[in-house]
Design an enzyme around this catalytic site. Structure first.
Site: not given
Length: 260
Positions: A51, A53, A55-56, A105, A131, A169
């Site tokens: 996805h 975001h 942090d990915h 999410h 996530d 995570h």
């Protein structure tokens, strides 16, 4: 067999490194430097993204520039060179990969599901769920609805009990503390919490998980269990869960976890 190892990144992310022979792929590279270090001079053959975001995805552009490798993921990620969607199928590291849409999410969230044939003829399923599904938990609802997330989780939970779960995570201890609060009668939660606390004290990851363990200890997959329904009803200010469905219990639990 696939070799799948976590690469710690950012504060609590895992970038998953998949390898076989001299071929290497990563899932959800939030940073580039840890990937380069983990490769130890090897080349990167491809990137998979669940996805959009940051942090990915934060390391994807740098890694593509360095290794000239393709990036597979949802079209919402600008770095993607090969869009994948629900029903897409491809072969990565010689293993079939299926793609599911699992909104909740985020609306673009994908599940990446590998079906690996073992030498004895059995199949090992590997789930990369970003996530959406966490060990003993699930992701926040940033874009999707409770109904979407609930149904995404129910779909994932129908995978084989032996499915190995690679979420993105290290949230397991916190999630189990929450699970223990709303289902204190579940001895498997208590046991798992102690085991995971010991792993973290030794600076070891609590992942991967497996689907049987999640079905036994993850409250977001257990919304029909009487004790959890009662806890969810109490959070809504009700004496009992009469008249509430599992989606409403799920929504109550997710709201509670947001402020836990």
């Amino acid at each position: 067999m696939l070799l799948i190892t976590p690469i710690p990144a950012l504060n609590d992310n895992y970038i998953w490194h998949l390898s076989r022979d001299d071929e290497h792929w990563v899932v959800d590279p939030g940073e580039a430097t840890p990937v380069v270090e983990a490769l130890q001079g090897a080349s990167l053959n491809g990137i998979l993204i669940t996805h959009h975001h940051f942090d990915h995805t934060g390391g994807a552009a740098t890694l593509r520039k360095r290794y000239q490798c393709p990036i597979f993921g949802p079209a919402s990620v600008k770095e993607v060179t090969n869009e994948i969607v629900e029903g897409s199928s491809l072969t990565v590291l010689g293993v079939p990969l299926s793609v599911w849409s699992i909104p909740g999410h985020t609306l673009d969230h994908l599940a990446l599901i590998f079906e690996e044939q073992a030498a004895d003829g059995t199949t090992q399923t590997h789930l990369f769920c970003g996530d959406t599904l966490f060990a003993a938990g699930c992701g926040r609802l940033f874009e999707g609805s409770p109904e979407q997330m609930f149904h995404s989780l129910q779909r994932l939970s129908a995978l084989p009990p032996t499915t190995r779960i690679y979420c993105a995570h290290e949230y397991t201890v916190g999630n189990l503390n929450f699970a223990n609060t709303i289902e204190p009668g579940n001895k498997e939660v208590t046991q798992r919490l102690a085991q995971c606390q010991a792993l973290r004290a030794a600076n070891k990851p609590t992942l991967p998980s497996n689907m049987a363990l999640e079905q036994a200890t993850n409250p977001f997959l257990r919304c029909g269990i009487a004790e959890i329904m009662q806890s969810g009803a109490h959070h809504l200010g009700r004496k009992n869960p009469d008249g509430l469905n599992e989606v409403e219990i799920f929504s109550s639990l997710r709201d509670w976890k947001d402020h836990f």
